[in-house]
Design a protein around this motif. Structure first.
Motif, PDB file in Angstrom:
ATOM      1  N   ILE A   1       0.700  -1.061  -0.019  1.00 35.46           N
ATOM      2  CA  ILE A   1      -0.204   0.047   0.102  1.00 35.46           C
ATOM      3  C   ILE A   1       0.884   1.445  -0.107  1.00 35.46           C
ATOM      4  N   PHE A   2       2.196   0.979   0.302  1.00 40.84           N
ATOM      5  CA  PHE A   2       2.804   2.504   0.329  1.00 40.84           C
ATOM      6  C   PHE A   2       3.887   2.539  -1.037  1.00 40.84           C
ATOM      7  N   ALA A   3       3.422   1.443  -1.711  1.00 41.70           N
ATOM      8  CA  ALA A   3       4.574   1.748  -3.126  1.00 41.70           C
ATOM      9  C   ALA A   3       3.829   2.729  -4.089  1.00 41.70           C
ATOM     10  N   ALA A   4       4.828   3.161  -4.751  1.00 44.67           N
ATOM     11  CA  ALA A   4       4.691   4.284  -5.840  1.00 44.67           C
ATOM     12  C   ALA A   4       3.206   4.187  -6.632  1.00 44.67           C
ATOM     13  N   GLU A   5       3.148   2.935  -6.830  1.00 45.77           N
ATOM     14  CA  GLU A   5       1.899   2.644  -7.571  1.00 45.77           C
ATOM     15  C   GLU A   5       1.195   1.827  -6.951  1.00 45.77           C
ATOM     16  N   GLU A   6      -0.174   2.417  -6.949  1.00 52.73           N
ATOM     17  CA  GLU A   6      -1.181   1.831  -6.093  1.00 52.73           C
ATOM     18  C   GLU A   6      -2.068   0.471  -6.587  1.00 52.73           C
ATOM     19  N   GLY A   7      -2.478  -0.155  -5.764  1.00 50.54           N
ATOM     20  CA  GLY A   7      -3.149  -1.555  -6.191  1.00 50.54           C
ATOM     21  C   GLY A   7      -2.392  -2.621  -6.514  1.00 50.54           C
ATOM     22  N   LEU A   8      -2.874  -3.411  -6.987  1.00 45.99           N
ATOM     23  CA  LEU A   8      -2.451  -4.878  -6.986  1.00 45.99           C
ATOM     24  C   LEU A   8      -1.954  -5.145  -8.584  1.00 45.99           C
ATOM     25  N   ARG A   9      -0.758  -5.461  -8.589  1.00 41.42           N
ATOM     26  CA  ARG A   9      -0.180  -5.747  -9.884  1.00 41.42           C
ATOM     27  C   ARG A   9       0.227  -7.537  -9.967  1.00 41.42           C
ATOM     28  N   PHE A  10      -0.222  -8.049 -10.922  1.00 39.31           N
ATOM     29  CA  PHE A  10      -0.155  -9.378 -11.153  1.00 39.31           C
ATOM     30  C   PHE A  10       1.271  -9.857 -11.528  1.00 39.31           C
ATOM     31  N   SER A  11       1.857 -10.837 -10.546  1.00 33.83           N
ATOM     32  CA  SER A  11       3.279 -10.939 -10.757  1.00 33.83           C
ATOM     33  C   SER A  11       3.463 -12.327 -11.103  1.00 33.83           C
ATOM     34  N   GLY A  12       2.449 -13.347 -11.156  1.00 35.95           N
ATOM     35  CA  GLY A  12       2.720 -14.734 -11.473  1.00 35.95           C
ATOM     36  C   GLY A  12       3.379 -15.240 -10.143  1.00 35.95           C
ATOM     37  N   LEU A  13       4.467 -16.126 -10.601  1.00 35.23           N
ATOM     38  CA  LEU A  13       5.138 -16.903  -9.384  1.00 35.23           C
ATOM     39  C   LEU A  13       6.234 -16.117  -8.999  1.00 35.23           C
ATOM     40  N   ASP A  14       6.209 -14.595  -9.110  1.00 33.66           N
ATOM     41  CA  ASP A  14       7.482 -13.938  -8.564  1.00 33.66           C
ATOM     42  C   ASP A  14       7.548 -14.041  -7.030  1.00 33.66           C
ATOM     43  N   ASN A  15       6.759 -13.866  -6.266  1.00 32.78           N
ATOM     44  CA  ASN A  15       6.731 -13.792  -4.869  1.00 32.78           C
ATOM     45  C   ASN A  15       7.305 -15.301  -4.344  1.00 32.78           C
ATOM     46  N   TYR A  16       6.851 -16.268  -4.997  1.00 30.18           N
ATOM     47  CA  TYR A  16       7.225 -17.826  -4.763  1.00 30.18           C
ATOM     48  C   TYR A  16       8.728 -17.906  -5.085  1.00 30.18           C
ATOM     49  N   ARG A  17       9.224 -17.318  -6.173  1.00 30.56           N
ATOM     50  CA  ARG A  17      10.583 -17.365  -6.674  1.00 30.56           C
ATOM     51  C   ARG A  17      11.368 -16.282  -5.588  1.00 30.56           C
ATOM     52  N   ARG A  18      10.861 -15.263  -5.088  1.00 27.17           N
ATOM     53  CA  ARG A  18      11.532 -14.635  -4.380  1.00 27.17           C
ATOM     54  C   ARG A  18      11.901 -15.302  -2.884  1.00 27.17           C
ATOM     55  N   LEU A  19      11.022 -15.973  -2.501  1.00 24.65           N
ATOM     56  CA  LEU A  19      11.178 -16.451  -1.050  1.00 24.65           C
ATOM     57  C   LEU A  19      11.889 -17.715  -1.046  1.00 24.65           C
ATOM     58  N   VAL A  20      12.232 -18.304  -2.357  1.00 31.56           N
ATOM     59  CA  VAL A  20      13.220 -19.362  -2.271  1.00 31.56           C
ATOM     60  C   VAL A  20      14.789 -18.756  -2.003  1.00 31.56           C
ATOM     61  N   PHE A  21      14.927 -17.506  -2.416  1.00 33.90           N
ATOM     62  CA  PHE A  21      16.154 -16.971  -2.360  1.00 33.90           C
ATOM     63  C   PHE A  21      16.199 -15.988  -1.275  1.00 33.90           C
ATOM     64  N   ASP A  22      15.232 -16.037  -0.471  1.00 37.29           N
ATOM     65  CA  ASP A  22      15.183 -15.230   0.578  1.00 37.29           C
ATOM     66  C   ASP A  22      15.846 -15.728   1.877  1.00 37.29           C
ATOM     67  N   GLU A  23      16.863 -15.076   2.262  1.00 37.66           N
ATOM     68  CA  GLU A  23      17.754 -15.713   3.312  1.00 37.66           C
ATOM     69  C   GLU A  23      16.985 -15.438   4.825  1.00 37.66           C
ATOM     70  N   ASP A  24      16.227 -14.457   4.805  1.00 36.78           N
ATOM     71  CA  ASP A  24      15.569 -14.377   6.010  1.00 36.78           C
ATOM     72  C   ASP A  24      14.408 -15.403   6.222  1.00 36.78           C
ATOM     73  N   PHE A  25      13.703 -15.755   5.161  1.00 37.19           N
ATOM     74  CA  PHE A  25      12.749 -16.833   5.020  1.00 37.19           C
ATOM     75  C   PHE A  25      13.206 -17.990   5.556  1.00 37.19           C
ATOM     76  N   THR A  26      14.373 -18.596   4.733  1.00 34.06           N
ATOM     77  CA  THR A  26      14.778 -20.005   5.059  1.00 34.06           C
ATOM     78  C   THR A  26      15.118 -19.862   6.507  1.00 34.06           C
ATOM     79  N   THR A  27      16.023 -18.853   6.660  1.00 31.40           N
ATOM     80  CA  THR A  27      16.277 -19.006   8.255  1.00 31.40           C
ATOM     81  C   THR A  27      15.210 -19.177   9.117  1.00 31.40           C
ATOM     82  N   SER A  28      14.232 -18.552   8.843  1.00 30.31           N
ATOM     83  CA  SER A  28      13.188 -18.397   9.731  1.00 30.31           C
ATOM     84  C   SER A  28      12.521 -20.013   9.760  1.00 30.31           C
TER      85      SER A  28
END
Lengths: 478, 291
Positions: free
Chosen positions: B40-67
Motif C-alpha cells: 500500500i505504500f508503493a509508488a503505484e497503487e493497487g495490486l499488480r499481477f506478478s505470477g510466481l514472482d513472490n514464490y521465486r523470491r522466497l526461495v532466495f530469501d535468506e531471512d525466510f529460509t532461516t526463519s
C-alpha cells in the motif's frame, strides 16, 4: 496609601471577575459547540509515552467533563499502535476517530491520503472553530504536518529532541573527577567529542565494576528484537557523524554510495563502528533495550551518560517515585563530529533527531466533528504548560515562557531552554513515503552487526543493497 | 427422520457457512493476493499481477529460509520435550501420592494464561538487568545470560517457555489416553513376563498412538504459527525470528501483502506436509505391525 490599596484591590477584583466571566464563556462555548455530539464516544490510539499518558489520564477527562463527549484512548506499544492505525485506515473501518501520527510516518500517511485536512475541515465548520485554538501558536514542528498549501493534517501533541543526559552526581564528584584525570590526563566533563565520550564510558564502566556498583558508562538503544536500534543508529548516531536522511538519496533512489547514496559510505561505517564500540560499556540490558528501557536504565542509575529521548527527561529528573537520579540529571547537546554543528547551523544538516507526533483524524472516522473539537481542546494554549511539565514536550511557542516551564526548566538542567534555542539544530525523519518499509529492510543488518555476526562495513553494504532492491520494488528506485 | 440426510445437512449448514465465509473465502483471497505485488505504500497503487514472482523470491530469501530452520528447530525440541515430560507427568498422575489434587490444579495453571501474558512474564524473568534468571545465573554460575546478545539463548528460552506453557496440555491428553487403556492387555503382558519397558513399548504405546498423533498434530500446528509469546519475549530478533513472526513483519510493518501471502501459503503447505509425513510414519508403523 489607603486609596492606592483600594485601587489595587479594585483592579484585582475586576480582573478576577473578568477572568471568571471569560472562563464561563469558554465553558459555555464548549458545551454549546459539543451539544449535538454529547454522549458520543470518540476513540483514539497512540504509543504509550509520557505525553500520551497525560492525554489519557488528564486531558480526556477534562474534555469529557466540558463537552459530554467521551474519549476512549488506547495507549499501547509502538508496533501495535502502527498496526492498529494503518489497518483501520487502510480498511476504512472507522474504528479510530483520531490516531497518533509520528513525525516520521506523516509522509506515508499523506501519500495514502489517510488523513482529514484539519485546516479545511475547521473552515468548513465555522461553528466548531474554537477561538482559543490558533494554528499559528504552534512551534515550527507543526510544519511537518502541513501540506504544500500550509494546511494542517495533525495537531502536534508532542515534540522533543533526543539529548545527551549525564549524571551530575558522578561527573561532579571530586574523588571521581580526580580518578578520571589521573587515568586519562584531562578533567572529567560531559562529552563534547566522541573520544571524550568513549573515555567517559570506559572510565565509568571500570569504576562501576571496581566499586561493585550496577553502573556502566553509557546507554545504548541496541535491541536486537525491535527497530529501535536501527532508529538510534540512523536518527541519532548517524547524523551526529554527518550521515543524513538515513544515507538514502531520494532523487537517485539509492542508498549505495556508487549511486549517490551514503548508507554504505565511510561516514556511515565510522558512525556504526563507534556506536557498536559502546556496547561493552553499556548495561547488559542494552541489547534488549528500546527507547523505554534506555530511559528506565538511566533513571535506575545504571548509566553515567547516554542518548535519551527528551520526553523522558522531565520524569527522570524530577519523579522520585520512578527515578533514582532525580536532581542529578545533566542535559547537553549530543556529541557531534567536527563540522556537524556548523553544517546544521547553516541548514546543511542536523545533529540529531527532533521527534514528536500529532493527532490526526482518519477519513474513515465516523465522528469527525466531535474529534475536531477534541483536537482543538488539546491544541489550545491553556492546557500546554502542565502537559509540557509532565511530558517534557512543547508544541506551542508561548509555552517556553510559561512560569511553570521556567520552574521545571531549572529542575531539568535547562532541557526546555535547550529545546527552544538549539531545537533548530535537530531534524525530524526524512520525507520518505516508504519509511517503515525501508527501515524493516535495514533492521536485520543492524541487528546482526550488534550481535557481531557482521562487521559494520559488511552490515551497511548489505543493508544498502537491500534498500535499493526494496526501493526498486516499491517503485522509488533507480 | 434419523436417517434423513437432508436434516443432517441442514443442521450442519450453519457451521459449513461459517467455515466457508471465514475459512475458505479468506484462503482463496490469500491465494489470489500471493500472485500479485501489493504494497500500500508503493509508488503505484493497487495490486499488480506478478505470477510466481513472490514464490521465486522466497526461495532466495535468506531471512525466510532461516526463519523456517529456526521454526523447525524450535518445534522439534519443544514438542519432543513436551511429549516426554507430558507422558511422565501423566504416568505420575495415574498413581496416588500426597498432594496429588493440589499438583493437578497447579500444573494446569500455565494453560490458563494467555500467550501474550506468558511472553510478558518470561520477559520479566529473563530481561538482563531486571530479571532474576540472569541475575542468579551470573551470581551462582558465572553464566552471562543475555537473550538480546546471544541468539542461541533466545531460542532455548523460547523452547523452555513453550514447554512451560504447553506441557500441561500434553499431560492432560496423555492422561486421558492412559486412562482409556484397558487393564487386561497390560496384566496379560506382565503375566507373560514382559518388563516395564516392554509393556510400555508393545502395549501402552500402541494404545496411545491415536492420542499421541492428535496431540503431536495440534502441537506442531501451534508451534509453527507461534508468534505472540515469542514476540513478547524477544521481539523476533535473531534466534527467535520464527516464520510466524517473519510473516507478521512482512505483512504489517512492511505492508508487503503479496509477498506475505505467498509466505503464509508456503508455511501452511509445510505444516500440512509435516503432519502428513508424521501421520505416515506413525500409522505406517502400526500397519506394518498388523501385517
Amino acid at each position: 496609601m489607603r486609596k492606592l490599596f483600594i485601587s489595587v484591590m479594585f483592579v484585582v477584583f475586576v480582573l478576577l471577575v473578568n477572568m471568571s466571566l471569560v472562563s464561563a464563556d469558554h465553558h459555555e462555548w464548549w458545551a454549546d459547540a459539543a451539544a449535538p455530539y454529547a454522549g458520543a464516544t470518540i476513540r483514539g490510539v497512540s504509543e504509550s509515552t509520557p505525553p500520551s499518558n497525560y492525554v489519557a489520564d488528564v486531558l480526556a477527562a477534562q474534555f469529557t467533563e466540558l463537552t459530554g463527549i467521551n474519549v476512549e484512548f488506547e495507549t499501547t506499544s509502538w508496533d501495535q499502535m502502527y498496526s492498529k492505525a494503518i489497518n483501520d485506515m487502510e480498511a476504512n473501518t472507522g474504528i479510530y476517530d483520531f490516531v497518533y501520527i509520528e513525525q516520521d510516518i506523516i509522509y506515508s500517511y499523506l501519500a495514502q491520503e489517510y488523513l482529514v485536512n484539519l485546516t479545511q475541515f475547521a473552515a468548513d465548520n465555522p461553528d466548531l472553530a474554537y477561538e482559543g485554538y490558533d494554528e499559528s501558536a504552534f512551534t515550527s514542528f507543526a510544519d511537518y504536518f502541513k501540506n504544500a498549501d500550509g494546511d494542517l493534517f495533525g495537531v502536534p501533541m508532542e515534540a522533543f529532541v533526543k539529548v545527551y543526559l549525564y549524571r551530575k552526581d558522578l561527573f561532579e564528584d571530586p574523588d571521581i573527577m580526580a580518578a578520571f584525570e589521573e587515568a586519562y590526563g584531562y578533567p572529567l566533563a560531559p562529552a563534547e567529542n566522541f573520544d571524550q565520550y568513549r573515555d567517559n564510558a570506559e572510565f565509568f564502566t571500570a569504576y562501576g565494576e571496581s566499586m561493585d556498583m550496577d553502573l556502566w558508562g553509557t546507554t545504548v538503544q541496541g535491541t536486537t528484537g525491535h527497530p529501535a536500534s536501527t532508529y538510534e543508529f540512523l536518527e541519532s548516531i548517524g547524523p551526529s557523524f554527518g550521515l543524513y536522511n538515513w544515507g538514502i538519496n531520494l532523487d537517485a533512489g539509492s542508498a549505495m554510495s556508487a549511486n549517490g547514496g551514503a548508507l554504505d559510505g565511510d561516514t556511515a561505517v565510522e558512525a556504526l563502528t563507534f556506536w557498536l564500540s559502546m556496547l561493552p560499556f553499556a548495561p547488559p540490558e542494552a541489547t534488549s533495550s528500546t527507547w523505554d528501557e534506555v530511559a528506565s536504565s538511566f533513571a535506575a542509575g545504571r548509566a553515567a551518560q547516554g542518548w535519551v529521548y527528551g520526553e523522558n527527561a522531565a520524569w527522570i529528573a524530577t519523579d522520585e517515585s520512578r527515578s533514582a537520579v532525580t536532581g542529578n540529571v545533566g542535559v547537553r547537546l549530543p556529541v557531534t563530529a567536527p563540522g556537524v554543528i556548523e553544517a546544521a547551523k547553516m541548514g546543511e544538516g542536523y545533529i540529531g533527531y527532533y521527534d514528536g507526533g500529532a493527532f490526526g483524524v482518519p477519513h474513515s472516522s465516523r465522528n469527525k466533528e466531535a474529534t475536531l473539537l477534541w483536537l482543538q481542546f488539546i491544541g489550545q494554549s491553556s492546557v500546554q504548560a502542565e502537559w509540557a511539565a509532565a511530558g517534557a514536550r512543547i508544541t506551542h511557542t508561548a509555552t517556553f515562557d510559561d512560569p511553570l516551564i521556567a520552574e521545571q526548566d531549572a529542575k531539568v538542567d535547562g532541557y526546555y531552554t535547550l529545546l527552544e534555542e538549539q531545537g533548530p539544530l535537530f531534524a525530524g525523519a526524512p520525507p520518505f513515503p516508504f519509511h517503515a518499509q525501508v527501515r524493516e529492510v535495514i533492521d536485520p543488518f543492524i541487528q546482526r552487526a550488534i550481535l557481531g555476526e557482521l562487521s559494520p562495513a559488511d552490515a551497511l553494504s548489505q543493508a544498502a543493497m537491500a534498500v535499493d532492491e526494496e526501493l526498486s520494488r516499491l517503485g522509488y528506485g533507480m | 427422520m434419523r436417517n434423513n440426510p437432508r436434516i443432517g445437512w441442514l443442521l450442519l449448514s450453519p457451521t459449513l457457512l461459517i467455515l466457508l465465509v471465514f475459512g475458505f473465502v479468506p484462503f482463496l483471497y490469500v491465494l489470489f493476493v500471493g500472485f500479485n505485488e501489493w504494497n500500500i505504500f508503493a509508488a503505484e497503487e493497487g495490486l499488480r499481477f506478478s505470477g510466481l514472482d513472490n514464490y521465486r523470491r522466497l526461495v532466495f530469501d535468506e531471512d525466510f529460509t532461516t526463519s523456517v530452520q529456526l521454526t523447525l528447530k524450535f518445534a522439534t525440541f519443544a514438542i519432543l520435550s513436551e511429549l516426554i515430560l507430558g507422558f511422565l507427568l501423566a504416568q505420575m498422575l495415574t498413581r496416588k501420592f500426597p498432594g496429588k489434587w493440589f499438583f493437578r490444579i497447579i500444573h494446569t495453571f500455565p494453560l490458563m494464561v494467555a500467550p501474550i501474558a506468558v511472553g510478558a512474564i518470561w520477559r520479566l524473568l529473563v530481561i538482563p538487568g531486571f530479571g532474576p534468571v540472569p541475575f542468579f545465573l551470573d551470581r551462582w554460575f558465572d553464566i552471562k545470560y543475555q537473550i538480546g546478545s546471544y541468539p542461541d539463548q533466545a531460542l532455548w528460552t523460547s523452547v523452555i517457555m513453550d514447554v512451560w506453557h504447553w506441557t500441561p496440555f500434553v499431560t492432560l491428553t496423555m492422561l486421558a489416553g492412559l486412562s482409556s487403556i484397558p487393564r487386561e492387555p497390560v496384566e496379560q503382558a506382565k503375566v507373560d513376563g514382559a518388563n516395564r519397558l516392554q509393556v510400555f513399548w508393545y502395549v501402552t504405546l500402541p494404545f496411545l498412538r491415536p492420542v499421541l498423533l492428535t496431540t503431536v498434530f495440534i502441537r506442531i500446528m501451534d508451534a509453527i504459527r507461534t508468534v505472540d509469546e515469542v514476540w513478547m519475549l524477544a521481539g523476533g530478533g535473531p534466534g527467535t525470528r520464527f516464520t510466524g513472526i517473519y510473516i507478521w513483519r512482512v505483512v504489517f510493518p512492511r505492508t508487503d501483502y503479496g509477498y506475505g501471502s505467498s509466505i503464509s501459503l508456503i508455511t501452511l503447505y509445510l505444516t500440512i506436509v509435516l503432519c502428513w509425513l508424521l501421520f505416515i510414519a506413525i500409522s505406517g508403523r502400526r500397519k506394518g505391525e498388523v501385517e
